[in-house]
Design an enzyme around this catalytic site. Structure first.
Site, PDB file in Angstrom:
ATOM      1  CB  CYS A  91      31.951  37.264  28.014  1.00 27.82           C
ATOM      2  SG  CYS A  91      32.278  39.044  27.885  1.00 27.82           S
ATOM      3  CB  CYS A 113      34.869  39.392  33.711  1.00 25.22           C
ATOM      4  SG  CYS A 113      36.095  40.387  32.856  1.00 25.22           S
ATOM      5  CG  HIS A 167      33.784  45.299  33.360  1.00 21.72           C
ATOM      6  ND1 HIS A 167      33.519  44.393  34.369  1.00 21.72           N
ATOM      7  CD2 HIS A 167      34.343  44.562  32.344  1.00 21.72           C
ATOM      8  CE1 HIS A 167      33.899  43.187  33.991  1.00 21.72           C
ATOM      9  NE2 HIS A 167      34.406  43.268  32.776  1.00 21.72           N
TER      10      HIS A 167
END
Length: 372
Positions: free
Chosen positions: A359, A85, A329
């Protein structure tokens, strides 16, 4: 040091899993974001750094391929990054390092992922001589499952919520607020979005209530507190930005002041944004109270609640236009999406300092300090 700035940036609308963007290739999502970013400046990149987590079947160096399809000249070299990510935020950090060292003058940074179009894979080597072969869901295997801990990030985060005392009610109320802020902020978010024929605005935002969210069943473990309503949405999308130095772009979107990245002692996610932000602010002699606005990726509602609590933040300064619970996301697209959302909002408010942080799988965290 050279002042590194974001000259221009844009992103696609974020599509729901199997939603409006289901037929759009991940690389084309990236190319669309690149076209839009390049259209907002006269600068031409001399290097490309683009994140892509779910790379299977996207072809060699899919980040560079997206940049070339989006209008970057054929002679410009580039790299595809994958630290899960964090990928597109790391692309911005790589761009800043190259600019400060004189290795490049202008860098196209970005991130792209289609979770809908991630393939299923079959391991055929050594060849299966007889019988069936199991398929691997690349979206889960490469995107949502921690290969270091050999554990799904959902179940791991349920356990971390319990350890840190993050309640189901707090998560659901946070999720309700994320959608409400995203609905209220649609016109503001439109400034960073380059609409597609298939989708003009973020698809996952909806009207909801605490009562509706509280009625959802746990998604990962029978007694867990994470549901489909208080976790980030599985999504498709991309973002791109033109990064250069202030002397080449005297009118810019935001200055990239600095970056910090951390890895925890385990693969948990909740406190990594707080740890990366603390490391970053300490480098510049700043405290959390010095930061006007925060973008903390809503991988799970509990991640933002835990990191905001560790940093002693007022939630009114966090994700003021909603976050990934409402917007979605798209893995490698999210780090730069946070940066762009923060930069545009800081500019609307007349300037100041902001931190974008998130994160990543494997227990990493990253933060970038912006100034407008």
């Amino acid at each position: 040091m050279e002042r590194v700035v974001i000259a221009a940036g844009a992103r696609t609308p974020i599509g729901k899993f199997n939603g409006a963007l289901a037929k759009v290739d991940a690389v084309e999502l990236g190319a669309h974001a690149v076209r839009a970013a390049l259209a907002r400046t006269d600068l031409k990149p001399d290097y490309v750094a683009v994140g892509n987590v779910l790379q299977a079947a996207n072809g060699q160096n899919p980040g560079r391929r997206a940049a070339l399809l989006g209008g970057v000249e054929r002679t410009v070299p580039g790299i595809t990054l994958n630290d899960v990510c964090l990928a597109s935020m790391s692309a911005v950090a790589l761009a800043a390092s190259m600019l400060r060292s004189g290795e490049a003058t202008t860098v196209l940074a970005g991130g792209l992922d289609s979770m809908t179009r991630a393939p299923h894979a079959v391991r055929m080597r050594p060849q299966v001589k007889m019988g069936d072969a199991a398929m691997v869901d690349v979206m889960v295997h490469d995107g949502l499952y921690c290969s270091i801990a050999d554990e799904g990030m959902g179940g791991m985060s349920d356990a971390e919520n319990a350890r840190l005392g993050v309640t189901r009610e707090a998560q659901d109320r946070f999720a309700e607020a994320s959608h409400a802020k995203a609905l209220a902020g649609r016109e503001r978010l439109a400034e960073e979005i380059a609409p597609l024929a298939e989708l003009e605005r973020d698809e996952g935002v909806r009207e909801t209530s605490y009562e509706a969210l509280a009625a959802l069943k746990p998604a990962f473990t029978p007694d867990g507190t994470i549901t489909a309503g208080n976790a980030s949405q599985v999504s498709d999308g991309a973002a791109a930005a033109v990064i250069t130095t202030a002397d080449r772009a005297p009118e810019f979107l935001a200055e990239v002041v600095g970056r910090a990245v951390v890895a925890g002692p385990d693969s948990t996610l909740h406190l990594r944004p707080a740890e990366a932000s603390t490391k970053l602010l300490a480098r510049f002699g700043l405290a959390p109270a010095d930061i006007a606005l925060w973008e903390i990726n809503e991988a799970f509602a509990g991640v933002v609640l835990a990191s905001a609590d560790a940093l002693e933040l007022d939630l009114d300064t966090v994700n003021v236009n909603g976050g990934a619970v409402a917007l979605g996301h798209p893995l490698a697209g999210s780090g730069l999406r946070l940066i762009l959302t923060l930069a545009y909002e800081l500019r609307r408010r007349g300037g100041g300092l902001g931190v974008a942080t998130l994160c990543g799988g494997g227990g990493q965290g990253e933060a970038i300090l912006l100034r407008t």
